[in-house]
Design a protein around this motif. Sequence first.
Motif, mmCIF file in Angstrom:
data_model
loop_
_atom_site.group_PDB
_atom_site.id
_atom_site.type_symbol
_atom_site.label_atom_id
_atom_site.label_comp_id
_atom_site.label_asym_id
_atom_site.label_seq_id
_atom_site.Cartn_x
_atom_site.Cartn_y
_atom_site.Cartn_z
ATOM 1 N N GLY A 34 0.780 -1.232 0.000
ATOM 2 C CA GLY A 34 0.000 0.000 0.000
ATOM 3 C C GLY A 34 0.812 1.281 0.000
ATOM 4 N N ARG A 35 2.125 1.194 0.247
ATOM 5 C CA ARG A 35 2.940 2.411 0.205
ATOM 6 C C ARG A 35 2.952 2.967 -1.214
ATOM 7 N N ILE A 36 2.810 4.297 -1.315
ATOM 8 C CA ILE A 36 2.735 4.943 -2.620
ATOM 9 C C ILE A 36 4.052 5.631 -2.929
ATOM 10 N N LEU A 37 4.516 5.458 -4.148
ATOM 11 C CA LEU A 37 5.717 6.116 -4.625
ATOM 12 C C LEU A 37 5.268 7.435 -5.255
ATOM 13 N N ALA A 38 5.631 8.560 -4.656
ATOM 14 C CA ALA A 38 5.195 9.877 -5.134
ATOM 15 C C ALA A 38 5.865 10.191 -6.467
ATOM 16 N N MET A 39 5.057 10.470 -7.487
ATOM 17 C CA MET A 39 5.549 10.760 -8.827
ATOM 18 C C MET A 39 4.839 11.991 -9.375
ATOM 19 N N ARG A 40 5.555 12.754 -10.190
ATOM 20 C CA ARG A 40 4.942 13.871 -10.890
ATOM 21 C C ARG A 40 5.084 13.609 -12.380
ATOM 22 N N TYR B 155 2.899 9.769 -17.879
ATOM 23 C CA TYR B 155 4.305 9.411 -18.042
ATOM 24 C C TYR B 155 5.152 10.022 -16.936
ATOM 25 N N VAL B 156 6.169 9.286 -16.544
ATOM 26 C CA VAL B 156 7.167 9.786 -15.601
ATOM 27 C C VAL B 156 8.504 9.175 -16.023
ATOM 28 N N GLU B 157 9.587 9.940 -15.873
ATOM 29 C CA GLU B 157 10.902 9.444 -16.280
ATOM 30 C C GLU B 157 11.274 8.194 -15.493
ATOM 31 N N THR B 158 11.730 7.175 -16.200
ATOM 32 C CA THR B 158 12.134 5.915 -15.572
ATOM 33 C C THR B 158 13.263 6.159 -14.580
ATOM 34 N N LYS B 159 14.162 7.053 -14.917
ATOM 35 C CA LYS B 159 15.297 7.345 -14.040
ATOM 36 C C LYS B 159 14.828 7.836 -12.667
ATOM 37 N N SER B 160 13.835 8.707 -12.628
ATOM 38 C CA SER B 160 13.354 9.209 -11.334
ATOM 39 C C SER B 160 12.651 8.099 -10.543
ATOM 40 N N VAL B 161 11.988 7.167 -11.243
ATOM 41 C CA VAL B 161 11.339 6.048 -10.556
ATOM 42 C C VAL B 161 12.391 5.126 -9.945
ATOM 43 N N THR B 162 13.414 4.770 -10.719
ATOM 44 C CA THR B 162 14.444 3.864 -10.193
ATOM 45 C C THR B 162 15.237 4.515 -9.070
ATOM 46 N N GLU B 163 15.506 5.820 -9.176
ATOM 47 C CA GLU B 163 16.220 6.525 -8.102
ATOM 48 C C GLU B 163 15.387 6.562 -6.828
ATOM 49 N N SER B 164 14.097 6.808 -6.974
ATOM 50 C CA SER B 164 13.208 6.835 -5.811
ATOM 51 C C SER B 164 13.107 5.443 -5.176
ATOM 52 N N CYS B 165 13.066 4.418 -6.008
ATOM 53 C CA CYS B 165 13.032 3.042 -5.487
ATOM 54 C C CYS B 165 14.303 2.744 -4.684
ATOM 55 N N ALA B 166 15.447 3.102 -5.255
ATOM 56 C CA ALA B 166 16.719 2.844 -4.580
ATOM 57 C C ALA B 166 16.810 3.616 -3.264
ATOM 58 N N ALA B 167 16.351 4.859 -3.253
ATOM 59 C CA ALA B 167 16.421 5.685 -2.044
ATOM 60 C C ALA B 167 15.511 5.157 -0.932
ATOM 61 N N ASN B 168 14.434 4.474 -1.313
ATOM 62 C CA ASN B 168 13.479 3.968 -0.331
ATOM 63 C C ASN B 168 13.583 2.465 -0.088
ATOM 64 N N GLY B 169 14.583 1.817 -0.685
ATOM 65 C CA GLY B 169 14.751 0.380 -0.494
ATOM 66 C C GLY B 169 13.647 -0.445 -1.110
ATOM 67 N N ILE B 170 13.125 0.027 -2.221
ATOM 68 C CA ILE B 170 12.014 -0.647 -2.908
ATOM 69 C C ILE B 170 12.552 -1.296 -4.173
ATOM 70 N N ARG B 171 12.092 -2.498 -4.443
ATOM 71 C CA ARG B 171 12.467 -3.165 -5.691
ATOM 72 C C ARG B 171 11.597 -2.631 -6.829
ATOM 73 N N TYR B 172 12.227 -2.225 -7.913
ATOM 74 C CA TYR B 172 11.535 -1.705 -9.101
ATOM 75 C C TYR B 172 10.509 -2.719 -9.629
ATOM 76 N N GLN B 173 10.842 -3.993 -9.510
ATOM 77 C CA GLN B 173 9.974 -5.063 -10.022
ATOM 78 C C GLN B 173 8.688 -5.221 -9.214
ATOM 79 N N ASP B 174 8.643 -4.662 -8.006
ATOM 80 C CA ASP B 174 7.473 -4.825 -7.145
ATOM 81 C C ASP B 174 6.452 -3.701 -7.287
ATOM 82 N N LEU B 175 6.750 -2.682 -8.076
ATOM 83 C CA LEU B 175 5.832 -1.564 -8.234
ATOM 84 C C LEU B 175 4.565 -2.003 -8.962
#
Length: 149
Positions: free
Chosen positions: A80-86, A107-127
Amino acid sequence: MLTAILSITAIVISCVSLAWQVVTWRQSGPVITVTVSQAMPTYGPGMGTSVGEPHVCVTAANSGRSPITVKNWGLKLADGRILAMRGTSWSAALPCRLEPGADASWYVETKSVTESCAANGIRYQDLLAYVSLADGQTIKAREPGIRWK
């Protein structure tokens, strides 16, 4: 014997009729499907003149018979945690009215999604992509992860 055959036939026909009524009732309202993929924007006068950075593309499609309004979209984890995106400037504006047979993409840049995942300890594959509708429903993509189509 004839009455038994007629009774069985009547039961089968009424079951088929009931099933058809359920199907048409479910299709009478909006039916929203959410998908997520990667997109590669191109810029310039000709297609492929200049290729931009990859983007995550969340799409909501209405295959039902009634319109519905999308109020919000995003990416979240199964817990349920939400990844904030613009979204980008070419994303559909919110709120977005989806008429029957229409779709809209954000649309949102893939780079910002992967960086946010890494900063929060989230796996990109689990989004998991989702959209929030005006009627209070939240529709999620069927599978987690963001794939190339």
